[in-house]
Design a protein around this motif. Structure first.
Motif, PDB file in Angstrom:
ATOM      1  N   SER A   9      -6.493   0.777 -10.909  1.00  0.00           N
ATOM      2  CA  SER A   9      -7.347   0.452  -9.764  1.00  0.00           C
ATOM      3  C   SER A   9      -8.143   1.678  -9.316  1.00  0.00           C
ATOM      4  O   SER A   9      -7.574   2.715  -8.972  1.00  0.00           O
ATOM      5  N   PRO A  10      -9.465   1.556  -9.281  1.00  0.00           N
ATOM      6  CA  PRO A  10     -10.275   2.698  -8.829  1.00  0.00           C
ATOM      7  C   PRO A  10     -10.118   2.976  -7.342  1.00  0.00           C
ATOM      8  O   PRO A  10     -10.333   4.101  -6.887  1.00  0.00           O
ATOM      9  N   TYR A  11      -9.747   1.950  -6.576  1.00  0.00           N
ATOM     10  CA  TYR A  11      -9.522   2.164  -5.138  1.00  0.00           C
ATOM     11  C   TYR A  11      -8.227   2.965  -4.939  1.00  0.00           C
ATOM     12  O   TYR A  11      -8.163   3.829  -4.069  1.00  0.00           O
ATOM     13  N   ALA A  48      -3.357  -9.208  -0.384  1.00  0.00           N
ATOM     14  CA  ALA A  48      -2.691  -9.022  -1.691  1.00  0.00           C
ATOM     15  C   ALA A  48      -3.474  -8.074  -2.596  1.00  0.00           C
ATOM     16  O   ALA A  48      -3.666  -8.341  -3.781  1.00  0.00           O
ATOM     17  N   SER A  64      -8.654   1.180   1.055  1.00  0.00           N
ATOM     18  CA  SER A  64      -8.743   2.578   0.632  1.00  0.00           C
ATOM     19  C   SER A  64      -9.462   3.493   1.645  1.00  0.00           C
ATOM     20  O   SER A  64      -9.006   4.616   1.852  1.00  0.00           O
ATOM     21  N   LEU A 106     -15.942  -4.659 -10.211  1.00  0.00           N
ATOM     22  CA  LEU A 106     -14.719  -5.467 -10.303  1.00  0.00           C
ATOM     23  C   LEU A 106     -15.065  -6.953 -10.458  1.00  0.00           C
ATOM     24  O   LEU A 106     -14.416  -7.680 -11.224  1.00  0.00           O
TER      25      LEU A 106
HETATM   26  N1  LIG Z   1     -11.778  -2.807  -0.322  1.00  0.00           N
HETATM   27  C1  LIG Z   1     -10.486  -2.623  -0.963  1.00  0.00           C
HETATM   28  C2  LIG Z   1     -10.539  -3.215  -2.365  1.00  0.00           C
HETATM   29  C3  LIG Z   1      -9.164  -3.246  -3.018  1.00  0.00           C
HETATM   30  C4  LIG Z   1      -9.137  -4.114  -4.267  1.00  0.00           C
HETATM   31  O1  LIG Z   1     -10.013  -4.940  -4.497  1.00  0.00           O
HETATM   32  N2  LIG Z   1      -8.100  -3.905  -5.098  1.00  0.00           N
HETATM   33  C5  LIG Z   1      -7.942  -4.674  -6.304  1.00  0.00           C
HETATM   34  C6  LIG Z   1      -7.432  -3.804  -7.447  1.00  0.00           C
HETATM   35  S1  LIG Z   1      -8.704  -2.816  -8.125  1.00  0.00           S
HETATM   36  C7  LIG Z   1      -6.878  -5.744  -6.094  1.00  0.00           C
HETATM   37  O2  LIG Z   1      -5.789  -5.442  -5.652  1.00  0.00           O
HETATM   38  N3  LIG Z   1      -7.198  -7.000  -6.426  1.00  0.00           N
HETATM   39  C8  LIG Z   1      -6.247  -8.060  -6.386  1.00  0.00           C
HETATM   40  C9  LIG Z   1      -6.826  -9.293  -5.764  1.00  0.00           C
HETATM   41  O3  LIG Z   1      -8.012  -9.300  -5.386  1.00  0.00           O
HETATM   42  O4  LIG Z   1      -6.073 -10.264  -5.650  1.00  0.00           O
HETATM   43  C10 LIG Z   1     -10.137  -1.129  -0.980  1.00  0.00           C
HETATM   44  O5  LIG Z   1     -11.038  -0.298  -0.820  1.00  0.00           O
HETATM   45  O6  LIG Z   1      -8.934  -0.783  -1.057  1.00  0.00           O
END
Ligand SMILES: N[C@@H](CCC(=O)N[C@@H](CS)C(=O)NCC(=O)O)C(=O)O
Length: 202
Positions: A9-11, A48, A64, A106
């Motif tokens: 995960s880049p975040y 999640a 993040s 993503l």
């Molecule tokens: N805006 C969030 C985005 C976080 C995000 O999209 N994480 C992804 C992994 S790269 C995730 O957990 N996706 C799972 C999902 O959407 O169910 C941040 O900056 O932390």
């Protein structure tokens, strides 16, 4: 502190880099769905999504930008979030631009992973890729002023470019964005970045 973590995960990478740049890496315990006794991410963050951080006080923080700013509040060194004025707004906008590249990237990746290929939309992918191209063009124009940092803006942009290399390598952005490529080469060589290059599990 417990960091709900994913190596790709880049975040999450933003958080890991911020922790390293601020000397807080050892304070973070990385947990994944495989870690014994760890709650599923959906029980921690209603969206999640990783990253999520459980602080030593038991507070749950996401996403993040919030986690990175929290970590930055815990140390006495040079701040990654400028306190005030134009430096702060510039760094936060740069973070938003980098996060926007990540969000679009993503979506492209997830669209390509739809099991039912008939449901995949080439138009949607092209729409998201145009956002990435437009952001890269803007970053190329500002590359001379990005500076060595680090701050939350430069870290986020560097993580976004790392993600483009990792998952959207077909964009071949370097030849069309030479100033940004030169800036990124220096950023990618920072120890915190070099130690957190994303890799798919073997
Ligand atoms: N805006 C969030 C985005 C976080 C995000 O999209 N994480 C992804 C992994 S790269 C995730 O957990 N996706 C799972 C999902 O959407 O169910 C941040 O900056 O932390």
């Amino acid at each position: 502190m417990k960091l709900h973590y994913s190596a790709t995960s880049p975040y999450v990478r933003k958080v890991v880099v911020v922790a390293a740049e601020t000397g807080l890496s050892d304070c973070l315990e990385r947990v994944t769905p495989e870690t014994p006794g760890v709650a599923a991410i959906g029980a921690v963050n209603p969206l999640a999504k990783v990253p999520a951080l459980i602080t030593d006080d038991g507070d749950v923080l996401y996403d993040s930008p919030v986690i990175c700013e929290y970590l930055d509040s815990l140390h006495d060194g040079a701040k990654l979030f400028p306190a005030a004025g134009s430096a702060r707004w510039r760094a936060l906008s740069l973070q938003a631009l980098g996060d926007g590249v990540l969000d679009a990237g993503l979506l492209v990746v997830m669209e390509g992973r739809r099991e039912n290929q008939a449901e995949r939309s080439a138009g949607f992918v092209a729409f998201q890729k145009r956002k990435i191209s437009s952001a890269l063009d803007a970053l190329e124009a500002m590359a001379g002023g990005l500076g060595e940092g680090p701050d939350i803006g430069t870290i986020t942009v560097a993580c976004a470019l790392g993600y483009v290399d990792f998952r959207l390598n077909d964009l071949g952005w370097r030849s069309s964005h030479p100033a940004l490529a030169a800036w990124y080469e220096d950023q990618a060589n920072r120890p915190a970045m070099a130690a957190s290059v994303p890799q798919d599990p073997v």
